[in-house]
Scaffold this active site. Sequence first.
Site, PDB file in Angstrom:
ATOM      1  CG  ASP A  67      55.113   7.486 -13.507  1.00 41.00           C
ATOM      2  OD1 ASP A  67      55.582   6.879 -14.607  1.00 41.00           O
ATOM      3  OD2 ASP A  67      54.801   6.464 -12.925  1.00 41.00           O
ATOM      4  CG  HIS A  68      56.600  10.168 -20.152  1.00 40.79           C
ATOM      5  ND1 HIS A  68      55.215  10.742 -20.635  1.00 40.79           N
ATOM      6  CD2 HIS A  68      57.413  10.439 -21.235  1.00 40.79           C
ATOM      7  CE1 HIS A  68      55.452  11.270 -21.651  1.00 40.79           C
ATOM      8  NE2 HIS A  68      56.788  11.122 -21.837  1.00 40.79           N
ATOM      9  NE  ARG A  69      55.381   3.850 -14.303  1.00 41.17           N
ATOM     10  CZ  ARG A  69      55.643   3.382 -13.213  1.00 41.17           C
ATOM     11  NH1 ARG A  69      55.638   2.201 -13.383  1.00 41.17           N
ATOM     12  NH2 ARG A  69      55.586   4.071 -11.904  1.00 41.17           N
TER      13      ARG A  69
END
Length: 488
Positions: free
Chosen positions: A457-459
């Site tokens: 998850d790039h968040r």
Amino acid sequence: MSRIKTFNLPDLGEGLTEGEILAWLVKVGDDIELNQPIVEVETAKAAVEIPAKWAGRVQAIFHPEGTTVEVGSPIISIDTDPNAGPIEQSTTGAPAADLPTPSAASLAAVEVAPEEGMVEPGLIGGVAPGGRTAVLVGYGPRNAPAKRRARKGGVPAQAATAQAAPVQAAPAPAPAPVVPAPALNGNGRPAGGPVLAKPPVRKLAKDLGVDLATVTGSGPLGSITREDVQRAASAPAAAEPLTVAAPVTAAASFGADREQRIPVKGVRKLTAENMSRSAFTAPHVTEFLTVDMTRAMKALDRLRERREWRDVRVSPLLLVAKAVLLAVKRHPMVNSTWAGDEIVVKDYVNLGIAAATERGLIVPNIKDAGRLSLRGLADAMTDLVQTAKAGKTSPADMSGGTLTITNVGVFGVDTGTPILPPGESAILAFGAVRELPWVHKGKVKPRLVTTLGLSFDHRIIDGELGSKFLRDIGDFLADPEAALLAWT
């Protein structure tokens, strides 16, 4: 106290609103005991055996196997005092049209389980000490009312409830007056009647030079099918010589007769919902790393030779799991959840292992796997896989996962771009271990090589953190003994 009690499908927790009856473990007339398993129900999470709330004799079963039933619908009735004598007709589910208007006394003979929130204390769905809801082991209490699906055909709820009663045979209708049958021709149709055939069949007959009036139909109501036409075309020629045109290949059919429709339900339905939600909610990034696992495979061989490990299932997946757990300790942010306005970093690792079963893909997890020794981890993984293949994984074992491994290598696949399970920030795909040419100590040699694919998850996880986490997993698999000495 009434003796006939109706048991409704209980709420199995985690927002489940329906279940499919896989198998009845009892039949009408069986004597059962309290808490005896009576039915196996498949929910979107797992297959669960539901125990009886009362002891007694099975009076009626309301839904056959394979039926999807909403939570709260009656599924079985139990005579709690079978030795008290015969039951009045009004309590056995006879058609209302055959019975007089029931009196208050006769209605008292049947007691349906109370509505949700009013179940007897201590029973499934009832109020337990402290005000909690008593549910099956492994299930949590529901926090929201169940959503009811619209019934097919728009049947009102009251009518649907009435349909749950056992079906009685209706009186036979009066015999219809005898009507003389029309005269038939030699092909089983009324003389002078129309030829029943679909347009494609008529075209095929025209292409093959077959007169439909001479063909005996084998379809419904004597209709002529493609097979009838082809059979007539291939029949021996009559005594009179005929000029037959060159055979024409029948056009391929792309209709419903060559299609299969599979209902989306149970595990597949839940998986579809979770994957769709995750794919369009968490921005996915996937990185790949190719690793020489020759030393790791040799270490596994030495481990299998040790006396205390001879009865233990040892596979490359065991080392991958250990590598992930050690890498999480070095990069704790990977083991976290996006919670809107905050990131929840977890000090425990509930390690999910994706398992392909006959019911579909499920992801049970090993609770607090980071605290286990290598032997404990091996035993836990073996139990997890065997339970999953037997279809006995409980919903509790499939909830609360924090990080997942999917072993696509068992299917001969090199790697993949896995989708994150909802609530998790990373998932690792472990590919097949193959013997490939590899540069080792300046020379090209055959080595045992695998490819890892990490989706995150790039968040939460940026490129640097994801790359370091994947690199540490690769370093452990390339030389597990050196990594253990360096990191522990």
